[in-house]
Design a protein around this motif. Structure first.
Motif, PDB file in Angstrom:
ATOM      1  N   LYS A 180       0.768  -1.140   0.123  1.00  0.00           N
ATOM      2  CA  LYS A 180       0.079  -0.041  -0.001  1.00  0.00           C
ATOM      3  C   LYS A 180       0.837   1.121  -0.070  1.00  0.00           C
ATOM      4  CE  LYS A 180      -3.528   2.736   0.515  1.00  0.00           C
ATOM      5  NZ  LYS A 180      -4.449   2.753  -0.505  1.00  0.00           N
ATOM      6  N   LEU A 181       1.856   1.192   0.720  1.00  0.00           N
ATOM      7  CA  LEU A 181       2.777   2.325   0.809  1.00  0.00           C
ATOM      8  C   LEU A 181       3.467   2.501  -0.378  1.00  0.00           C
ATOM      9  CD1 LEU A 181       3.970   1.801   4.320  1.00  0.00           C
ATOM     10  CD2 LEU A 181       2.916   3.929   3.788  1.00  0.00           C
ATOM     11  N   ALA A 182       3.978   1.588  -1.018  1.00  0.00           N
ATOM     12  CA  ALA A 182       4.590   1.511  -2.325  1.00  0.00           C
ATOM     13  C   ALA A 182       3.856   2.155  -3.442  1.00  0.00           C
ATOM     14  CB  ALA A 182       4.967   0.027  -2.714  1.00  0.00           C
ATOM     15  N   GLU A 183       2.496   1.811  -3.196  1.00  0.00           N
ATOM     16  CA  GLU A 183       1.456   2.305  -4.433  1.00  0.00           C
ATOM     17  C   GLU A 183       1.427   3.737  -4.299  1.00  0.00           C
ATOM     18  OE1 GLU A 183      -1.944   0.059  -3.425  1.00  0.00           O
ATOM     19  OE2 GLU A 183      -1.414  -1.817  -4.512  1.00  0.00           O
ATOM     20  N   GLU A 184       1.285   4.264  -2.860  1.00  0.00           N
ATOM     21  CA  GLU A 184       1.025   5.847  -2.843  1.00  0.00           C
ATOM     22  C   GLU A 184       2.503   6.546  -3.241  1.00  0.00           C
ATOM     23  OE1 GLU A 184      -1.533   7.348  -2.181  1.00  0.00           O
ATOM     24  OE2 GLU A 184      -2.569   5.338  -2.183  1.00  0.00           O
ATOM     25  N   PHE A 185       3.575   5.926  -2.698  1.00  0.00           N
ATOM     26  CA  PHE A 185       4.947   6.225  -3.139  1.00  0.00           C
ATOM     27  C   PHE A 185       5.004   6.408  -4.520  1.00  0.00           C
ATOM     28  CE2 PHE A 185       9.381   5.429  -4.027  1.00  0.00           C
ATOM     29  CZ  PHE A 185       9.893   6.623  -3.497  1.00  0.00           C
ATOM     30  N   ALA A 186       4.447   5.670  -5.439  1.00  0.00           N
ATOM     31  CA  ALA A 186       4.876   5.502  -6.995  1.00  0.00           C
ATOM     32  C   ALA A 186       3.923   6.744  -7.561  1.00  0.00           C
ATOM     33  CB  ALA A 186       4.228   4.076  -7.414  1.00  0.00           C
ATOM     34  N   LYS A 187       3.062   7.251  -6.705  1.00  0.00           N
ATOM     35  CA  LYS A 187       2.285   8.205  -7.495  1.00  0.00           C
ATOM     36  C   LYS A 187       3.013   9.652  -7.436  1.00  0.00           C
ATOM     37  CE  LYS A 187      -2.260   6.424  -5.978  1.00  0.00           C
ATOM     38  NZ  LYS A 187      -3.419   6.707  -5.036  1.00  0.00           N
ATOM     39  N   LYS A 188       4.089   9.713  -6.624  1.00  0.00           N
ATOM     40  CA  LYS A 188       4.853  10.870  -6.802  1.00  0.00           C
ATOM     41  C   LYS A 188       6.234  10.606  -7.102  1.00  0.00           C
ATOM     42  CE  LYS A 188       2.299  12.850  -2.686  1.00  0.00           C
ATOM     43  NZ  LYS A 188       2.520  13.533  -1.420  1.00  0.00           N
ATOM     44  N   ASN A 189       6.445   9.373  -7.503  1.00  0.00           N
ATOM     45  CA  ASN A 189       8.015   8.991  -7.895  1.00  0.00           C
ATOM     46  C   ASN A 189       7.949   8.129  -8.688  1.00  0.00           C
ATOM     47  OD1 ASN A 189       9.859  10.095  -5.475  1.00  0.00           O
ATOM     48  ND2 ASN A 189       7.826   9.211  -4.599  1.00  0.00           N
ATOM     49  N   GLU A 190       7.669   8.533 -10.210  1.00  0.00           N
ATOM     50  CA  GLU A 190       7.337   7.718 -11.115  1.00  0.00           C
ATOM     51  C   GLU A 190       8.491   7.052 -11.757  1.00  0.00           C
ATOM     52  OE1 GLU A 190       5.909  10.153 -14.281  1.00  0.00           O
ATOM     53  OE2 GLU A 190       3.967  10.477 -13.319  1.00  0.00           O
TER      54      GLU A 190
END
Length: 284
Positions: free
Chosen positions: A52-62
């Motif tokens: 879940k944290l990785a998914e949210e992180f990916a939104k800001k770090n493509e």
């Protein structure tokens, strides 16, 4: 003359197209070069929140891909130590031997371990001593604790599971040999499941089953038991009323990749901890 002009124009077009294609390829190469993968490996209990944290992180770090794999706490700690993972996940404290590997422990959350049964089972509450007797095989029938005359099916986790290690430590489900090493006393008749999901699936299908799993996995397909009259909840764990809880760790060794550091920083940030707090106990 007109013929020469056409040749010159054609050459200019060819040179322009070649230049444009080269520039695009260079840009593509630059973009690919900036993309990095962070490998996060370990506990199946930590896997849902790490994902879940990785998914949210990916939104800001493509340009940073976080690949999360749930394989168990012990393999995760080993992967961090030998460098096959940027970050290891563990749902228990490090063992004495693991502490000698010069690993860095990052507590990202705290979690409760629930003792769960089938929803049709009439039992609602249990104390720690009774739980120990059930999981060690001393109590074998539900009738002995006020339930139906049915044999108890114990569902446990595999050796190396962080959830199992924490559960056995809290309930003291072990004996020590002559070398001081802890030997599990979980009944040899236990059905062994290799993940929290597998524990949940077995309990939901078998009315005489009992097992343990992470609080974050709890749903309506199973029923959790109160421990000494106390329900498993984030608040009760924070208040130290619910006694079966453990830390969730990210484990690293030495300098980690820039992408790994950015992901770890996000997990420990106010934003990351807010996400942690949706199902677990944040550290802040």
């Amino acid at each position: 003359m007109l013929y020469l002009k056409k040749i010159v124009i054609a050459l200019i077009l060819v040179i322009t197209l070649t230049t444009l294609i080269g520039c695009n390829q260079d840009k593509s190469s630059d973009s690919d070069a900036k993309t990095s993968t962070v490998n996060v490996v370990g506990s199946t209990s930590v896997t849902p929140i790490a994902t879940k944290l990785a998914e949210e992180f990916a939104k800001k770090n493509e340009n940073i891909k976080v690949d999360v794999q749930g394989v168990g706490s012990t393999p995760g700690v080993k992967a961090a130590n030998d460098g096959t993972a940027d970050i290891g996940m563990a749902s228990r404290s490090l063992k004495p031997g693991e502490k000698e590997w010069n690993l860095t422990e990052h507590v990202i959350a705290y979690d409760g371990i629930v003792i769960a049964i089938h929803p049709n089972n009439s039992i609602t509450d249990i104390d720690l001593e009774t739980a120990k007797k059930i999981f060690s095989g001393e109590i074998k029938n539900w009738e002995e604790i006020g339930g139906k005359d049915e044999e108890i099916l114990v569902v446990s986790r595999e050796s190396g599971s962080g959830t199992r290690g924490a559960f056995e430590d809290i309930l003291k489900l072990y004996e020590k040999n002559s070398d001081g090493k802890k030997i599990s006393i979980v009944t040899k008749d236990a059905l062994i499941a290799d993940s929290n999901g597998a524990v949940m699936a077995n309990i939901s299908k078998k009315e005489n089953a009992i097992g343990y799993l992470s609080l974050s996995y709890l749903n309506d397909s199973i029923k959790d038991l109160k421990i000494n009259g106390v329900e498993a909840s984030v608040q009760n764990i924070l208040d130290n009323k619910y006694k079966i809880s453990r830390p969730f760790l990210f484990v690293t060794k030495g300098d980690i990749s820039e992408g790994g550091k950015e992901y770890l920083d996000f997990v420990l940030s106010d934003e990351g901890q807010k996400i942690v707090g949706e199902k677990l106990i944040p550290i802040k």
